[in-house]
Design a protein around this motif. Sequence first.
Motif, PDB file in Angstrom:
ATOM      1  N   LYS A 109      92.383 105.115  51.390  1.00 37.83           N
ATOM      2  CA  LYS A 109      92.439 106.161  50.357  1.00 37.83           C
ATOM      3  C   LYS A 109      92.374 107.565  50.942  1.00 37.83           C
ATOM      4  CE  LYS A 109      90.673 103.407  46.614  1.00 37.83           C
ATOM      5  NZ  LYS A 109      89.734 103.300  45.524  1.00 37.83           N
ATOM      6  N   HIS A 110      92.547 107.690  52.233  1.00 36.98           N
ATOM      7  CA  HIS A 110      92.461 108.988  52.881  1.00 36.98           C
ATOM      8  C   HIS A 110      93.478 109.951  52.272  1.00 36.98           C
ATOM      9  CE1 HIS A 110      91.586 111.857  56.015  1.00 36.98           C
ATOM     10  NE2 HIS A 110      92.880 111.987  56.240  1.00 36.98           N
ATOM     11  N   LYS A 111      92.962 111.008  51.674  1.00 39.58           N
ATOM     12  CA  LYS A 111      93.765 112.056  51.044  1.00 39.58           C
ATOM     13  C   LYS A 111      94.647 111.552  49.911  1.00 39.58           C
ATOM     14  CE  LYS A 111      93.481 115.251  54.710  1.00 39.58           C
ATOM     15  NZ  LYS A 111      93.466 116.651  54.725  1.00 39.58           N
ATOM     16  N   GLN A 112      94.277 110.440  49.312  1.00 38.98           N
ATOM     17  CA  GLN A 112      95.028 109.907  48.178  1.00 38.98           C
ATOM     18  C   GLN A 112      94.548 110.573  46.894  1.00 38.98           C
ATOM     19  OE1 GLN A 112      97.616 107.586  48.294  1.00 38.98           O
ATOM     20  NE2 GLN A 112      97.427 108.096  50.460  1.00 38.98           N
ATOM     21  N   PRO A 113      95.455 110.804  45.956  1.00 36.63           N
ATOM     22  CA  PRO A 113      95.034 111.388  44.676  1.00 36.63           C
ATOM     23  C   PRO A 113      94.100 110.447  43.924  1.00 36.63           C
ATOM     24  CG  PRO A 113      97.378 110.840  44.645  1.00 36.63           C
ATOM     25  CD  PRO A 113      96.876 110.539  46.018  1.00 36.63           C
ATOM     26  N   TRP A 114      93.268 111.041  43.096  1.00 34.88           N
ATOM     27  CA  TRP A 114      92.329 110.253  42.299  1.00 34.88           C
ATOM     28  C   TRP A 114      93.054 109.674  41.094  1.00 34.88           C
ATOM     29  CZ3 TRP A 114      86.863 109.638  42.715  1.00 34.88           C
ATOM     30  CH2 TRP A 114      86.323 110.160  43.883  1.00 34.88           C
ATOM     31  N   GLU A 127      91.270 105.893  36.389  1.00 30.65           N
ATOM     32  CA  GLU A 127      90.166 104.933  36.326  1.00 30.65           C
ATOM     33  C   GLU A 127      89.072 105.255  37.349  1.00 30.65           C
ATOM     34  OE1 GLU A 127      93.675 102.918  38.471  1.00 30.65           O
ATOM     35  OE2 GLU A 127      93.413 104.083  36.656  1.00 30.65           O
ATOM     36  N   GLU A 128      89.442 105.847  38.481  1.00 34.85           N
ATOM     37  CA  GLU A 128      88.437 106.266  39.458  1.00 34.85           C
ATOM     38  C   GLU A 128      87.625 107.440  38.914  1.00 34.85           C
ATOM     39  OE1 GLU A 128      90.053 105.525  43.880  1.00 34.85           O
ATOM     40  OE2 GLU A 128      91.289 106.899  42.704  1.00 34.85           O
ATOM     41  N   LEU A 129      88.313 108.369  38.264  1.00 37.21           N
ATOM     42  CA  LEU A 129      87.610 109.516  37.680  1.00 37.21           C
ATOM     43  C   LEU A 129      86.671 109.074  36.564  1.00 37.21           C
ATOM     44  CD1 LEU A 129      90.541 112.078  37.628  1.00 37.21           C
ATOM     45  CD2 LEU A 129      88.498 112.165  39.077  1.00 37.21           C
ATOM     46  N   GLN A 130      87.086 108.078  35.798  1.00 39.11           N
ATOM     47  CA  GLN A 130      86.226 107.555  34.733  1.00 39.11           C
ATOM     48  C   GLN A 130      84.980 106.913  35.326  1.00 39.11           C
ATOM     49  OE1 GLN A 130      86.423 107.975  31.399  1.00 39.11           O
ATOM     50  NE2 GLN A 130      84.409 107.057  31.427  1.00 39.11           N
ATOM     51  N   LYS A 137      80.248 105.531  47.844  1.00 38.03           N
ATOM     52  CA  LYS A 137      80.368 104.160  48.350  1.00 38.03           C
ATOM     53  C   LYS A 137      81.003 103.253  47.295  1.00 38.03           C
ATOM     54  CE  LYS A 137      77.754 100.497  50.597  1.00 38.03           C
ATOM     55  NZ  LYS A 137      76.450 100.059  51.089  1.00 38.03           N
ATOM     56  N   ALA A 138      80.597 103.390  46.046  1.00 43.03           N
ATOM     57  CA  ALA A 138      81.139 102.566  44.961  1.00 43.03           C
ATOM     58  C   ALA A 138      82.628 102.811  44.759  1.00 43.03           C
ATOM     59  CB  ALA A 138      80.375 102.842  43.667  1.00 43.03           C
ATOM     60  N   LEU A 139      83.064 104.037  45.025  1.00 43.89           N
ATOM     61  CA  LEU A 139      84.463 104.399  44.830  1.00 43.89           C
ATOM     62  C   LEU A 139      85.290 104.285  46.112  1.00 43.89           C
ATOM     63  CD1 LEU A 139      83.876 107.519  42.579  1.00 43.89           C
ATOM     64  CD2 LEU A 139      84.861 105.344  41.869  1.00 43.89           C
ATOM     65  N   ASN A 140      84.643 103.930  47.208  1.00 45.37           N
ATOM     66  CA  ASN A 140      85.296 103.839  48.508  1.00 45.37           C
ATOM     67  C   ASN A 140      85.961 105.175  48.867  1.00 45.37           C
ATOM     68  OD1 ASN A 140      86.022 102.575  50.904  1.00 45.37           O
ATOM     69  ND2 ASN A 140      87.952 101.843  50.079  1.00 45.37           N
TER      70      ASN A 140
END
Length: 59
Positions: A7-12, A15-18, A35-38
Motif C-alpha cells: 500500500k506504499h503511497k496508495q490512495p485511501w 472502506e479504509e477511511l470508514q 497496524k489495523a489498516l496496514n
Amino acid sequence: MSDKTAKHKQPWKPEELQKLRTLADKGKGLKEIAKALNRTEESTKDAAKQHGMTIGKLR
C-alpha cells in the motif's frame, strides 16, 4: 511483495477511511489504527487530518 509495501503511497479507499473513522471514534491509538489498516503511522495521521478526524492517542 510484503503487505507493508503493498500500500506504499496508495490512495485511501472509502472502506479504509470508514474503518479509520470507526477506530478513531472508539479512541484507539495511532499505532493500533495504523497496524489495523496496514498503513504507516504517518500516512494514517495525515489521512485523519485531511478528512477532519481526530486520533486521541498519537503515540
